[in-house]
Design a protein around this motif. Structure first.
Motif, short mmCIF file in Angstrom:
data_model
loop_
_atom_site.label_atom_id
_atom_site.label_comp_id
_atom_site.label_asym_id
_atom_site.label_seq_id
_atom_site.Cartn_x
_atom_site.Cartn_y
_atom_site.Cartn_z
N ASN A 153 0.83 -1.21 0.00
CA ASN A 153 0.00 0.00 0.00
C ASN A 153 0.86 1.25 0.00
OD1 ASN A 153 -2.11 -1.73 0.14
ND2 ASN A 153 -2.95 -0.97 2.06
N SER A 154 1.88 1.25 0.85
CA SER A 154 2.77 2.40 0.94
C SER A 154 3.49 2.64 -0.37
CB SER A 154 3.77 2.19 2.07
OG SER A 154 4.69 3.25 2.13
N THR A 315 0.44 6.74 3.93
CA THR A 315 1.44 6.03 4.75
C THR A 315 0.93 5.86 6.18
OG1 THR A 315 3.26 6.91 3.41
CG2 THR A 315 3.81 6.10 5.62
N GLU A 318 -1.85 3.20 6.34
CA GLU A 318 -1.48 1.83 5.99
C GLU A 318 -1.60 0.91 7.20
OE1 GLU A 318 2.05 -0.53 3.58
OE2 GLU A 318 2.42 1.48 4.35
N ASN A 323 -7.78 -1.41 1.86
CA ASN A 323 -7.85 -0.85 0.51
C ASN A 323 -9.29 -0.66 0.07
OD1 ASN A 323 -5.07 -2.92 -0.31
ND2 ASN A 323 -5.02 -0.70 -0.09
N SER A 366 -4.90 2.92 -3.69
CA SER A 366 -5.49 1.80 -2.97
C SER A 366 -6.01 0.76 -3.96
CB SER A 366 -6.63 2.28 -2.07
OG SER A 366 -6.20 3.30 -1.21
#
Length: 443
Positions: A153-154, A315, A318, A323, A366
């Motif tokens: 994700n980051s 960030t 996360e 998502n 996402s």
């Protein structure tokens, strides 16, 4: 000294490649509508021209995606950037040619326009760039290769931030450079130079990411012949002979759990945004009477907001927000922003732009993170390529539709975009409530 903590050296090269590519592309966004109208076109021609890139990207992206699964991401990224450089060279050629009229038309659907020789060359440039424009899907596949479940994700948030940073600087450069004595030519020259810089960065900084030893030699005729027969295997070593190669078709990709819905969301997202990108420049040029500098500032502001959302905000989120929930919230905010865009007030337009940037910043990284962990890892190039094609189909349809509808509906065309994002919101809610577990869970 804080850079390694913010951006891992492992992903920095691909972020740099993505940033450079978007910078070159976004330089032309604020000035394209003015180039088209100066050379005899109108909103209808602008929409058709905008559709050329996604139409031929629809053809080329799956080919480049499959090829990247086979010979590696790095080589395909070089091919793509070479195509972009040739396209910008053709674009510049259009300014040298005489404005010879080839035909003209004036109807209720198309409006009044004159097709000139330079416009035809610009069409050819966009076609060529579109066919070799698989760099986005290949870059996403590359990022998927080097990401883990912990940092996925980051990483995709940082990729989105790199994209947004390119969109901040590109329109800003365009606005400044277009006001010089060279006019629109100078931004195009810079875009061509940036393409060459991208090729250099890929060759010198990017390491191959396909998870096995990929042939580092040249791609021979035999390899290309097998490729165009849509042959796919996970990877190969030099001199390796494979019996019974596996083909990866769209039908096979759609059998992967979760892929059909993700592709539908991919399509709808690009359809909604294509109405925005078709309508906004015409809106700015006709109703608002903005210059390329005004439009550049507007787009740069939007990208600046997205950098903040896609970088530090994502960030921090996360591991705390899934998502699926971020996609849901982002799509709802996007729907609201599109509805506000239909109001012809500068204050409301900038409010809509702010919400659009927040929604896009939350939703798209996402979504790409979710797509990157859906399906087999050895198919990510193909999955991203077909996903890119879904977006291309939506874009070529939406850009033409947006250009035509704006002639009749003006800013009300953005309401249609808002309804599209409401549909995405409803789709995500339905899946979430039906399963009562992470949507599209990969088995």
């Amino acid at each position: 000294m804080k850079l390694p903590k913010l951006i891992s050296p492992k992903i920095f090269p691909i972020l740099l490649v993505n940033f450079i590519g978007i910078l070159g592309y976004s330089i032309v966004v604020p000035i394209l509508i003015f180039i088209v109208t100066d050379l005899g076109g109108n909103g209808f021609i602008y929409g058709i021209l905008g559709a050329m890139y996604p139409f031929f990207q629809f053809i080329g992206a799956p080919i480049l995606g499959r090829l990247s699964d086979k010979i590696g991401r790095k080589k395909v990224l070089v091919i793509s950037q070479l195509g972009t450089f040739v396209a910008w060279t053709l674009f510049l050629l259009a300014f040298i040619l005489p404005e010879t009229e080839l035909w003209s038309q004036n109807t209720n659907i198309t409006g009044s326009y004159v097709m000139t020789l330079p416009l035809v060359i610009i069409f050819l440039a966009r076609i060529f760039d579109g066919f070799t424009g698989g760099n986005i899907s290949v870059a996403n596949a590359y990022l998927s290769d080097i990401s883990t479940d912990e940092d996925r994700n980051s990483n995709f948030g940082k990729m989105g931030a790199a994209t947004s940073l390119g969109f901040v600087l590109g329109p800003a450069f365009a606005g400044v450079l277009a006001s010089t004595i060279l006019g629109e030519v100078l931004p195009l020259i810079l875009a061509a130079i940036i393409s060459l810089v991208a090729i250099f960065v890929i060759n010198t900084q990017l390491k191959e990411s396909v998870p096995c030893v990929v042939n580092t030699g040249k791609v021979g005729l035999r390899s290309l012949r097998r490729f165009f027969q849509v042959e796919h295997k996970d990877c190969y070593q030099e001199g390796e002979l494979q019996a019974g190669p596996q083909k990866t078709s769209l039908k096979m990709v759609l059998k992967e759990p979760g892929i059909p819905l993700l592709y539908l969301v991919y399509f709808l997202t690009f359809l909604g945004f294509s109405l925005f990108y078709a309508g906004l420049p015409i809106y700015a040029n006709t109703i608002l009477e903005w210059s390329s500098t005004n439009l550049g500032v507007f787009l740069a502001y939007s990208s600046l907001i997205m950098i903040i959302v896609q970088g530090p905000v994502l960030t921090k989120l996360e591991g705390k927000v899934s998502n699926e929930k971020l996609i849901l919230v982002g799509s709802f905010v996007l729907a609201l922003s599109f509805l506000l865009l239909s109001y012809q007030s500068l204050l409301i337009i900038y409010l809509a732009n702010t919400l659009l940037s927040i929604g896009n910043g939350l939703m798209w990284p996402s979504f790409m993170a979710l797509l990157s962990r859906t399906g087999k890892s050895t198919m990510q190039g193909t999955i991203q390529g077909y996903g890119n094609s879904m977006g291309s189909i939506a874009s070529m349809f939406g850009l033409i539709l947006g250009g035509v509808l704006f002639e009749f509906l003006a800013t009300k065309v953005f309401i249609i975009g808002g309804m599209i994002f409401l549909i995405i919101t409803v789709l995500m809610i339905l899946n979430f409530t039906q399963r009562r577990k992470p949507i599209l869970e990969v088995t």
